[in-house]
Design an enzyme around this catalytic site. Sequence first.
Site, PDB file in Angstrom:
ATOM      1  N   HIS A  30       0.839  -1.208   0.000  1.00  0.00           N
ATOM      2  CA  HIS A  30       0.000   0.000   0.000  1.00  0.00           C
ATOM      3  C   HIS A  30       0.875   1.260   0.000  1.00  0.00           C
ATOM      4  CE1 HIS A  30      -3.135  -2.553   2.352  1.00  0.00           C
ATOM      5  NE2 HIS A  30      -3.644  -2.337   1.144  1.00  0.00           N
ATOM      6  N   LYS A  49     -13.957  -6.523   1.988  1.00  0.00           N
ATOM      7  CA  LYS A  49     -14.643  -6.959   0.779  1.00  0.00           C
ATOM      8  C   LYS A  49     -15.249  -8.360   0.902  1.00  0.00           C
ATOM      9  CE  LYS A  49     -10.159  -7.540  -1.310  1.00  0.00           C
ATOM     10  NZ  LYS A  49      -9.319  -6.840  -2.259  1.00  0.00           N
ATOM     11  N   ARG A  86      -2.366  -5.925  -8.410  1.00  0.00           N
ATOM     12  CA  ARG A  86      -1.323  -6.952  -8.322  1.00  0.00           C
ATOM     13  C   ARG A  86      -1.580  -7.966  -9.443  1.00  0.00           C
ATOM     14  NH1 ARG A  86      -2.806  -7.726  -2.168  1.00  0.00           N
ATOM     15  NH2 ARG A  86      -4.718  -7.726  -3.336  1.00  0.00           N
ATOM     16  N   SER A 141      -3.059  -7.467   3.063  1.00  0.00           N
ATOM     17  CA  SER A 141      -3.331  -7.338   4.503  1.00  0.00           C
ATOM     18  C   SER A 141      -3.728  -8.692   5.088  1.00  0.00           C
ATOM     19  CB  SER A 141      -4.458  -6.331   4.741  1.00  0.00           C
ATOM     20  OG  SER A 141      -4.082  -5.069   4.289  1.00  0.00           O
TER      21      SER A 141
HETATM   22  O1  PNS Z   1      -8.737  -2.551   0.601  1.00  0.00           O
HETATM   23  P1  PNS Z   1      -9.911  -2.968  -0.194  1.00  0.00           P
HETATM   24  O2  PNS Z   1     -10.694  -3.986   0.553  1.00  0.00           O
HETATM   25  O3  PNS Z   1      -9.577  -3.372  -1.589  1.00  0.00           O
HETATM   26  O4  PNS Z   1     -10.828  -1.649  -0.344  1.00  0.00           O
HETATM   27  C1  PNS Z   1     -12.127  -1.742  -0.843  1.00  0.00           C
HETATM   28  C2  PNS Z   1     -12.822  -0.378  -0.732  1.00  0.00           C
HETATM   29  C3  PNS Z   1     -12.846   0.114   0.696  1.00  0.00           C
HETATM   30  C4  PNS Z   1     -12.107   0.618  -1.616  1.00  0.00           C
HETATM   31  C5  PNS Z   1     -14.278  -0.589  -1.257  1.00  0.00           C
HETATM   32  O5  PNS Z   1     -14.883  -1.642  -0.553  1.00  0.00           O
HETATM   33  C6  PNS Z   1     -15.136   0.644  -1.132  1.00  0.00           C
HETATM   34  O6  PNS Z   1     -15.047   1.534  -1.947  1.00  0.00           O
HETATM   35  N1  PNS Z   1     -15.961   0.684  -0.065  1.00  0.00           N
HETATM   36  C7  PNS Z   1     -16.825   1.810   0.229  1.00  0.00           C
HETATM   37  C8  PNS Z   1     -18.275   1.498  -0.088  1.00  0.00           C
HETATM   38  C9  PNS Z   1     -18.556   1.733  -1.554  1.00  0.00           C
HETATM   39  O7  PNS Z   1     -18.365   2.795  -2.106  1.00  0.00           O
HETATM   40  N2  PNS Z   1     -19.033   0.701  -2.217  1.00  0.00           N
HETATM   41  C10 PNS Z   1     -19.322   0.805  -3.618  1.00  0.00           C
HETATM   42  C11 PNS Z   1     -18.348  -0.018  -4.369  1.00  0.00           C
HETATM   43  S1  PNS Z   1     -18.706  -1.694  -3.946  1.00  0.00           S
END
Ligand code: PNS
Length: 170
Positions: free
Chosen positions: A22, A46, A101, A139
């Site tokens: 990151h 996720k 990645r 992570s």
């Molecule tokens: O580190 P990650 O898990 O790849 O990050 C994912 C993240 C936080 C960027 C994504 O889940 C996100 O944008 N969450 C906020 C909620 C949202 O906007 N959801 C719409 C897209 S699914």
Amino acid sequence: MTSDLITHVVVPGTFDPVTLGHIDVIRRTRRLFPRVTVAVAASANKHGRGTTFSLEERVDMIREALVCEGLPDDIEVEPFTGLLVEFAKGLGAGGVVKGLRAMTDFEYELQQADLNSHLSPDLESVFVMSNPQYGYVSSSIVREIASMGSDVSTLVPANVNARLLERYGR
Ligand code: PNS
């Protein structure tokens, strides 16, 4: 559709915890854009599960790591809840930057980018290819290795390593 130059982007993620992968993406994003906000999602990750570290801990760890790793001190770190596109809009940011990645990231990230584009067509999704050195670092892998008492000091910033040792011992 706007053709304004993008000067402010967000680098979103769960960062549970922040890794050197990151940090590499954040460093490179700051080379590309003059203003960068690291956006730390409050919500479940996720896979729909809760996080290991609290939102406050994750924000603190990133702030400490940016100093520790010598990144420019103008990079902001902010927590957010709800939709990423709303958070980015509130900041006036024009783009979202994520690291890619392997191909396995690609499908998930493309889906997220498509969804965000549907919700906010002017918000640009930008991807930087991860440094091959950190291609396998995530992570969840860091948490798994640390929870089994193994060394992750080459995968995370020193301050994060210290927190993992506090959490899981050695
Ligand atoms: O580190 P990650 O898990 O790849 O990050 C994912 C993240 C936080 C960027 C994504 O889940 C996100 O944008 N969450 C906020 C909620 C949202 O906007 N959801 C719409 C897209 S699914």
